[in-house]
Enzyme design. Sequence first.
Site: not given
Length: 328
Positions: A149-151, A251
Site C-alpha cells: 500500500l502507498d505510504r 490516484r
Amino acid sequence: MTLGKTPESPLRAAVAVRRVLIGEEDAGQRIDNFLLRECKGVPKSHIYRILRSGEVRVNAGRISQTYRLQAGDEVRIPPIRVADRPAAPEMGAAQRHPFRIVFEDEALLVIDKPAGLAVHGGSGVSFGVIELLRRQRPEAKFLELAHRLDRETSGLLIIGKKRAALNMVQDAMREGRMEKRYLAMAAGRWMNPLQHIKAPLYKYLTADGERRVMVREDGKASHSVVRLVQRWERYSLVEVELKTGRTHQIRVHMQSQGFPLLGDDKYGDFALNKTLAREGLSRMFLHAALLRLQHPLTGEMLELRADLPDELAGFVKSVDANQKRDFG
C-alpha cells in the site's frame, strides 16, 4: 615502539557448518532466495558460488540454485563470512504501538495499516510495517508482505506467515481471484453510478528521481471500477475496485478523469490540499476497505473489512454538515 591495533574488519567469520531444518513457513522457497535471507551481509555472488561448488547441501545431496525447499529438508550451510548487522533504528512510541489486527491464523496476518507509515524500509525510510512487525514478534520465523500500500494509504494489508500461503495469495492477486475495494474522496461531482476506467499506466522518474505514473498508450494495461457512494457540491465519495494492481493506479486513474484525490501530494490539486489541511484533512483520502479472498490453505472464503479511520470519517461528517447534498 608502540604498535597500533589492527583495524577491526566489518566482517565476522562463521566458524562452523550450520544445519537448518526447513519448516512449513519456508516450504516452496528457492534455495538461493533462502540463503540470501539467511546469510544477510554475504554478497550475492558468493551465495551463488557456494551453490555451484556444492558446498551447500540439502539432505546431504547437491542441488541446483532453483531447487525449491520442502518441509523437513535439512540444509547444510558452509562456514562463510557475514557482515555485522547494524543496530536496528529506534522506533518512536507511536510506532511501537501494536497494529490493529483484522484477521490472523497460522498462515496469514491481516492488519489495518495507519496512514503515514511505509510498508517497508528503503528510499530514505528507516523502517516500515514489515520491519516493525518483525521486531514486535521476534519469535516469528516468517513474516513477508503479500502486497503493498502507498505510504499515505490506510487500510487492509496482508502479511504471509508461511511461504506456501504467501505464494498462493500472490498467485490469486495476479490471476484476479482476489477482490480489493478502496474508499476514496475526490474533488468534483462524480456523476456515473458505475464506471470502468481502462487506461494504460506508464511509470517514469521525475528530474529529481522520484517515481511517477501517467496514463500513456505504451503503459501497462490497467482497469479500475468506480462506484459512486455519495456526492456533494464540491466532493465525491467513491468506491474503487481494482481489477489490476498497478503502482498509484487509483490516484492516476481518478486524476485522468479530472477527479484528483483529496490530499494527494503527487497527483492532486495542490492549492486545494492546502485549504483541506485548514479544514481538518491533512492526509490523502484513500483507504483499503475490503478484501475478499479464498483462504490459501483451508479454502474458506474470507471477507475482511476495515472501517474508515477517524480522521477520514470525521471529514466526511464535516462535509455532510457544511455542504448541501445534491443528487440531481
